[in-house]
Design a protein around this motif. Structure first.
Motif, mmCIF file in Angstrom:
data_model
loop_
_atom_site.group_PDB
_atom_site.id
_atom_site.type_symbol
_atom_site.label_atom_id
_atom_site.label_comp_id
_atom_site.label_asym_id
_atom_site.label_seq_id
_atom_site.Cartn_x
_atom_site.Cartn_y
_atom_site.Cartn_z
ATOM 1 N N LYS A 161 0.845 -1.185 0.000
ATOM 2 C CA LYS A 161 0.000 0.000 0.000
ATOM 3 C C LYS A 161 0.882 1.237 0.000
ATOM 4 C CE LYS A 161 -3.835 -2.104 2.482
ATOM 5 N NZ LYS A 161 -4.691 -2.024 3.664
ATOM 6 N N PRO A 162 0.417 2.307 -0.640
ATOM 7 C CA PRO A 162 1.230 3.533 -0.665
ATOM 8 C C PRO A 162 1.356 4.146 0.725
ATOM 9 C CG PRO A 162 -0.946 3.941 -1.576
ATOM 10 C CD PRO A 162 -0.848 2.468 -1.352
ATOM 11 N N GLY A 163 2.478 4.802 0.949
ATOM 12 C CA GLY A 163 2.712 5.449 2.229
ATOM 13 C C GLY A 163 2.417 6.937 2.209
ATOM 14 N N PHE A 164 2.198 7.484 1.014
ATOM 15 C CA PHE A 164 1.989 8.914 0.869
ATOM 16 C C PHE A 164 0.882 9.190 -0.141
ATOM 17 C CE2 PHE A 164 6.294 8.145 2.120
ATOM 18 C CZ PHE A 164 6.559 9.111 3.064
ATOM 19 N N VAL A 165 0.252 10.343 0.002
ATOM 20 C CA VAL A 165 -0.748 10.792 -0.954
ATOM 21 C C VAL A 165 -0.256 12.120 -1.538
ATOM 22 C CG1 VAL A 165 -2.161 11.928 0.824
ATOM 23 C CG2 VAL A 165 -3.199 11.277 -1.321
ATOM 24 N N ALA A 166 -0.409 12.279 -2.854
ATOM 25 C CA ALA A 166 -0.006 13.513 -3.538
ATOM 26 C C ALA A 166 -1.230 14.400 -3.702
ATOM 27 C CB ALA A 166 0.605 13.185 -4.897
ATOM 28 N N LYS A 167 -1.088 15.680 -3.323
ATOM 29 C CA LYS A 167 -2.207 16.623 -3.391
ATOM 30 C C LYS A 167 -1.758 17.947 -3.966
ATOM 31 C CE LYS A 167 -4.564 14.840 0.720
ATOM 32 N NZ LYS A 167 -5.173 15.207 2.000
ATOM 33 N N VAL A 168 -2.688 18.655 -4.609
ATOM 34 C CA VAL A 168 -2.447 20.024 -5.058
ATOM 35 C C VAL A 168 -3.412 20.939 -4.320
ATOM 36 C CG1 VAL A 168 -1.542 19.469 -7.339
ATOM 37 C CG2 VAL A 168 -3.971 19.792 -7.045
ATOM 38 N N ARG A 169 -2.951 22.144 -4.060
ATOM 39 C CA ARG A 169 -3.764 23.130 -3.343
ATOM 40 C C ARG A 169 -4.481 24.010 -4.353
ATOM 41 N NH1 ARG A 169 -1.585 27.360 1.200
ATOM 42 N NH2 ARG A 169 -3.322 28.797 1.011
ATOM 43 N N LYS A 170 -5.779 24.178 -4.167
ATOM 44 C CA LYS A 170 -6.598 25.051 -5.014
ATOM 45 C C LYS A 170 -7.168 26.150 -4.123
ATOM 46 C CE LYS A 170 -6.997 21.983 -8.562
ATOM 47 N NZ LYS A 170 -7.130 22.030 -9.944
ATOM 48 N N GLY A 171 -6.935 27.405 -4.474
ATOM 49 C CA GLY A 171 -7.424 28.519 -3.681
ATOM 50 C C GLY A 171 -6.427 28.928 -2.624
ATOM 51 N N ILE A 186 0.555 9.026 4.764
ATOM 52 C CA ILE A 186 -0.747 8.451 5.092
ATOM 53 C C ILE A 186 -0.694 7.911 6.505
ATOM 54 C CG2 ILE A 186 -2.398 6.619 4.533
ATOM 55 C CD1 ILE A 186 -1.523 6.888 1.619
ATOM 56 N N GLU A 187 -1.653 8.320 7.309
ATOM 57 C CA GLU A 187 -1.736 7.846 8.686
ATOM 58 C C GLU A 187 -2.193 6.396 8.694
ATOM 59 O OE1 GLU A 187 -0.782 9.669 11.309
ATOM 60 O OE2 GLU A 187 -0.326 11.330 9.960
ATOM 61 N N SER A 188 -1.619 5.604 9.581
ATOM 62 C CA SER A 188 -1.995 4.208 9.678
ATOM 63 C C SER A 188 -3.415 4.059 10.208
ATOM 64 C CB SER A 188 -1.025 3.479 10.628
ATOM 65 O OG SER A 188 -1.437 2.153 10.811
ATOM 66 N N THR A 189 -4.182 3.171 9.577
ATOM 67 C CA THR A 189 -5.549 2.909 10.029
ATOM 68 C C THR A 189 -5.630 1.553 10.707
ATOM 69 O OG1 THR A 189 -6.132 2.022 7.870
ATOM 70 C CG2 THR A 189 -6.585 4.369 8.259
ATOM 71 N N TYR A 229 -7.701 20.921 -0.987
ATOM 72 C CA TYR A 229 -6.626 20.083 -1.490
ATOM 73 C C TYR A 229 -7.219 18.943 -2.284
ATOM 74 C CZ TYR A 229 -3.548 22.692 1.565
ATOM 75 O OH TYR A 229 -2.852 23.703 2.157
ATOM 76 N N GLU A 230 -6.791 18.835 -3.534
ATOM 77 C CA GLU A 230 -7.286 17.790 -4.424
ATOM 78 C C GLU A 230 -6.251 16.664 -4.501
ATOM 79 O OE1 GLU A 230 -8.338 17.136 -9.137
ATOM 80 O OE2 GLU A 230 -8.011 19.163 -8.387
ATOM 81 N N ARG A 231 -6.699 15.440 -4.244
ATOM 82 C CA ARG A 231 -5.811 14.279 -4.316
ATOM 83 C C ARG A 231 -5.554 13.950 -5.781
ATOM 84 N NH1 ARG A 231 -6.360 8.675 -1.024
ATOM 85 N NH2 ARG A 231 -4.897 7.484 -2.276
ATOM 86 N N ILE A 232 -4.280 13.873 -6.157
ATOM 87 C CA ILE A 232 -3.942 13.609 -7.552
ATOM 88 C C ILE A 232 -3.145 12.322 -7.736
ATOM 89 C CG2 ILE A 232 -4.009 16.028 -8.223
ATOM 90 C CD1 ILE A 232 -0.880 15.915 -8.129
ATOM 91 N N GLY A 233 -2.798 11.636 -6.649
ATOM 92 C CA GLY A 233 -2.045 10.397 -6.780
ATOM 93 C C GLY A 233 -1.527 9.893 -5.456
ATOM 94 N N VAL A 234 -0.654 8.891 -5.525
ATOM 95 C CA VAL A 234 -0.066 8.282 -4.344
ATOM 96 C C VAL A 234 1.422 8.050 -4.575
ATOM 97 C CG1 VAL A 234 -2.186 7.159 -3.541
ATOM 98 C CG2 VAL A 234 -0.716 5.981 -5.172
ATOM 99 N N ALA A 235 2.148 7.735 -3.502
ATOM 100 C CA ALA A 235 3.595 7.515 -3.614
ATOM 101 C C ALA A 235 4.057 6.449 -2.634
ATOM 102 C CB ALA A 235 4.349 8.818 -3.358
#
Length: 69
Positions: A12-22, A61-64, A29-35
């Motif tokens: 599973k990915p450990g990170f989420v990629a986001k872009v800031r809008k506004g 990504i915080e552990s669930t 923050y819009e999620r655009i991918g994972v890493a």
């Protein structure tokens, strides 16, 4: 250099990629991918969609996993 994951490592990915809008309180923050972080310290980043992105942020990504409760 070995970057393959072992059977005990999560795929599973450990990170989420986001872009800031506004900006300010109106920012979203819009999620655009994972890493995933490779064994050599580099990152493998998988972007979703066909958007044109000049910059983005990675959030861990915080552990669930709730098995410890």
């Amino acid at each position: 250099m070995n970057t393959k994951t072992t059977a005990t490592e999560s795929k599973k990915p450990g990170f989420v990629a986001k872009v800031r809008k506004g900006s300010g309180e109106n920012a979203v923050y819009e999620r655009i991918g994972v890493a995933w972080k490779n064994a050599d310290g580099s990152f493998y980043i998988k972007l979703a969609g066909t958007q044109l992105v000049s910059d983005f942020m990675l959030y861990e990504i915080e552990s669930t996993d709730q098995s410890g409760e």
